[in-house]
Design an enzyme around this catalytic site. Structure first.
Site, PDB file in Angstrom:
ATOM      1  N   LYS A  13     103.915 -55.708  47.132  1.00 40.72           N
ATOM      2  CA  LYS A  13     105.371 -54.953  47.075  1.00 40.72           C
ATOM      3  C   LYS A  13     105.621 -54.635  45.520  1.00 40.72           C
ATOM      4  O   LYS A  13     105.937 -53.353  45.285  1.00 40.72           O
ATOM      5  CB  LYS A  13     106.509 -55.585  47.779  1.00 40.72           C
ATOM      6  CG  LYS A  13     106.461 -55.978  49.123  1.00 40.72           C
ATOM      7  CD  LYS A  13     107.649 -56.362  49.724  1.00 40.72           C
ATOM      8  CE  LYS A  13     108.142 -58.120  49.345  1.00 40.72           C
ATOM      9  NZ  LYS A  13     107.160 -58.905  49.345  1.00 40.72           N
ATOM     10  N   ARG A  88     116.272 -58.991  52.842  1.00 41.19           N
ATOM     11  CA  ARG A  88     115.475 -59.927  53.454  1.00 41.19           C
ATOM     12  C   ARG A  88     116.075 -60.917  54.679  1.00 41.19           C
ATOM     13  O   ARG A  88     115.278 -61.627  55.207  1.00 41.19           O
ATOM     14  CB  ARG A  88     115.357 -61.192  52.492  1.00 41.19           C
ATOM     15  CG  ARG A  88     113.731 -61.334  51.758  1.00 41.19           C
ATOM     16  CD  ARG A  88     114.043 -62.200  50.701  1.00 41.19           C
ATOM     17  NE  ARG A  88     112.804 -62.734  50.195  1.00 41.19           N
ATOM     18  CZ  ARG A  88     111.775 -62.362  49.156  1.00 41.19           C
ATOM     19  NH1 ARG A  88     112.533 -61.465  48.480  1.00 41.19           N
ATOM     20  NH2 ARG A  88     110.925 -62.827  48.531  1.00 41.19           N
ATOM     21  N   ARG A 127      97.652 -66.506  40.873  1.00 37.75           N
ATOM     22  CA  ARG A 127      98.571 -65.454  40.276  1.00 37.75           C
ATOM     23  C   ARG A 127      99.270 -65.804  38.916  1.00 37.75           C
ATOM     24  O   ARG A 127      99.578 -66.815  39.037  1.00 37.75           O
ATOM     25  CB  ARG A 127      99.579 -64.802  41.361  1.00 37.75           C
ATOM     26  CG  ARG A 127     100.169 -63.510  41.061  1.00 37.75           C
ATOM     27  CD  ARG A 127     100.766 -63.065  42.343  1.00 37.75           C
ATOM     28  NE  ARG A 127     102.133 -63.575  42.522  1.00 37.75           N
ATOM     29  CZ  ARG A 127     102.957 -62.820  43.476  1.00 37.75           C
ATOM     30  NH1 ARG A 127     102.508 -61.878  43.851  1.00 37.75           N
ATOM     31  NH2 ARG A 127     104.155 -63.508  43.621  1.00 37.75           N
ATOM     32  N   ARG A 162     104.430 -68.336  38.062  1.00 34.93           N
ATOM     33  CA  ARG A 162     105.628 -68.318  38.645  1.00 34.93           C
ATOM     34  C   ARG A 162     105.616 -69.651  39.106  1.00 34.93           C
ATOM     35  O   ARG A 162     104.715 -70.404  40.040  1.00 34.93           O
ATOM     36  CB  ARG A 162     105.589 -67.401  40.135  1.00 34.93           C
ATOM     37  CG  ARG A 162     106.237 -65.987  39.308  1.00 34.93           C
ATOM     38  CD  ARG A 162     106.415 -65.122  40.286  1.00 34.93           C
ATOM     39  NE  ARG A 162     107.058 -65.320  41.664  1.00 34.93           N
ATOM     40  CZ  ARG A 162     107.297 -64.872  42.659  1.00 34.93           C
ATOM     41  NH1 ARG A 162     107.181 -63.297  42.515  1.00 34.93           N
ATOM     42  NH2 ARG A 162     108.112 -64.967  43.789  1.00 34.93           N
ATOM     43  N   ARG A 173     107.842 -69.920  51.706  1.00 34.88           N
ATOM     44  CA  ARG A 173     108.134 -68.791  51.753  1.00 34.88           C
ATOM     45  C   ARG A 173     107.946 -67.634  52.854  1.00 34.88           C
ATOM     46  O   ARG A 173     108.612 -66.906  53.331  1.00 34.88           O
ATOM     47  CB  ARG A 173     107.672 -68.052  50.366  1.00 34.88           C
ATOM     48  CG  ARG A 173     108.366 -68.448  49.133  1.00 34.88           C
ATOM     49  CD  ARG A 173     107.763 -68.344  47.904  1.00 34.88           C
ATOM     50  NE  ARG A 173     107.439 -66.912  47.554  1.00 34.88           N
ATOM     51  CZ  ARG A 173     106.472 -66.611  46.641  1.00 34.88           C
ATOM     52  NH1 ARG A 173     105.653 -67.497  45.868  1.00 34.88           N
ATOM     53  NH2 ARG A 173     106.475 -65.569  46.153  1.00 34.88           N
TER      54      ARG A 173
HETATM   55  P1  AMP Z   1     110.105 -62.395  44.948  1.00 31.34           P
HETATM   56  O1  AMP Z   1     110.177 -62.011  43.698  1.00 31.34           O
HETATM   57  O2  AMP Z   1     110.584 -61.099  45.987  1.00 31.34           O
HETATM   58  O3  AMP Z   1     109.111 -62.979  45.741  1.00 31.34           O
HETATM   59  O4  AMP Z   1     111.493 -63.362  45.204  1.00 31.34           O
HETATM   60  C1  AMP Z   1     111.226 -64.742  44.860  1.00 31.34           C
HETATM   61  C2  AMP Z   1     112.557 -65.626  45.322  1.00 31.34           C
HETATM   62  O5  AMP Z   1     113.866 -65.182  44.995  1.00 31.34           O
HETATM   63  C3  AMP Z   1     112.286 -65.917  46.855  1.00 31.34           C
HETATM   64  O6  AMP Z   1     111.455 -66.780  47.188  1.00 31.34           O
HETATM   65  C4  AMP Z   1     113.871 -66.259  46.937  1.00 31.34           C
HETATM   66  O7  AMP Z   1     113.979 -67.609  46.659  1.00 31.34           O
HETATM   67  C5  AMP Z   1     114.462 -65.273  46.065  1.00 31.34           C
HETATM   68  N1  AMP Z   1     114.948 -63.970  46.661  1.00 31.34           N
HETATM   69  C6  AMP Z   1     114.287 -62.848  46.225  1.00 31.34           C
HETATM   70  N2  AMP Z   1     115.093 -61.774  46.926  1.00 31.34           N
HETATM   71  C7  AMP Z   1     115.808 -62.465  47.507  1.00 31.34           C
HETATM   72  C8  AMP Z   1     116.620 -62.107  48.833  1.00 31.34           C
HETATM   73  N3  AMP Z   1     116.808 -60.428  49.108  1.00 31.34           N
HETATM   74  N4  AMP Z   1     117.272 -62.832  49.482  1.00 31.34           N
HETATM   75  C9  AMP Z   1     117.398 -64.208  49.271  1.00 31.34           C
HETATM   76  N5  AMP Z   1     116.663 -64.607  48.297  1.00 31.34           N
HETATM   77  C10 AMP Z   1     115.910 -63.866  47.741  1.00 31.34           C
END
Ligand code: AMP
Length: 218
Positions: A13, A88, A127, A162, A173
């Site tokens: 994404k 989400r 990654r 990360r 996740r």
């Molecule tokens: P991402 O970079 O989108 O993979 O997000 C990394 C982490 O941020 C996720 O595993 C969640 O802990 C938190 N996170 C990101 N977006 C959301 C969301 N819309 N709702 C809740 N937690 C989020």
């Protein structure tokens, strides 16, 4: 024109949002990026967010809705938003719909990036990204061309992994994706907004598909 990219962690994404952003004068709104910036602040809330993210769990709806709302208000000069990692949960999806309506806007398109689960772990573990510009690399699939130097910005100051890209956090996740997020596929299908692409195609091919679908909606 406002677009949501939907898909499990590792579906690509963020990569696709960045490519579209450059071409269409749209703005990527990644709640993950916003939270990563917030967690580095030495506040109580920053510490809580850091812990939740490191485990691979979801931050509360209130926090992410607030972040999205602030960022929408700050950015008016773009052709539209690309929501990456948001919504989400069903609650977040309803809140986004209300937020858009209050600004006389709407979600025009939702693209689901579908990837086989067995590929996700492999894609994510290994990654890393450039400290400076955020360009994403992978130990096996996409190492930098010259060791230690970012292909994109030529930074030699290093790369970062990360904290939540470990196998254990990734499993949490993924679990949260299926428990909280995957029902949004049906939610947007019923609203006639959904298009699905095969997230295992080459990056450029996916980009062409996304670009055409987005342009047709502009
Ligand atoms: P991402 O970079 O989108 O993979 O997000 C990394 C982490 O941020 C996720 O595993 C969640 O802990 C938190 N996170 C990101 N977006 C959301 C969301 N819309 N709702 C809740 N937690 C989020």
């Amino acid at each position: 024109m406002n677009l949501i990219l939907l898909g499990p962690p590792g579906a690509g994404k963020g990569t696709q949002a960045k490519l579209l952003e450059q071409k269409l004068n749209m703005l990527q709104l990644s709640t993950g990026d916003m939270l990563r910036a917030a967690k580095d602040k030495e506040s109580e809330i920053g510490k809580k967010i850091k812990l939740i993210m490191a485990e691979g769990n979801l931050v509360t709806d209130e926090i992410v809705i607030e972040l999205i709302s602030e960022n929408i208000d700050k950015s008016s000069k773009c052709a539209g938003f690309i929501f990456d990692g948001f919504p989400r949960t069903l609650y977040q999806a309803d809140a986004l719909s209300e937020l858009m309506s209050s600004k006389n806007q709407s979600i025009d398109l939702v693209i689901e990036m579908r990837v086989d689960d067995s590929q996700l772990i492999e894609r994510i573990v290994g990654r890393y990204s450039c400290k400076e510009c955020g360009e994403v690399y992978h130990k096996v699939n996409r190492p930098e061309q010259k060791k230690g130097v970012c292909d994109n910005c030529e930074n030699i100051d290093g790369f970062i992994f990360r904290e939540d890209d470990t196998e254990e956090a990734l499993r949490t996740r993924l679990f949260n994706y299926y428990r909280e997020t995957s029902s949004l596929v049906g939610y947007y299908y019923a609203k006639k907004k959904l298009t699905t692409v095969d997230g295992l195609l080459p990056i450029e091919t996916i980009h062409d598909l996304l670009y055409q679908a987005t342009k047709n909606n502009l």
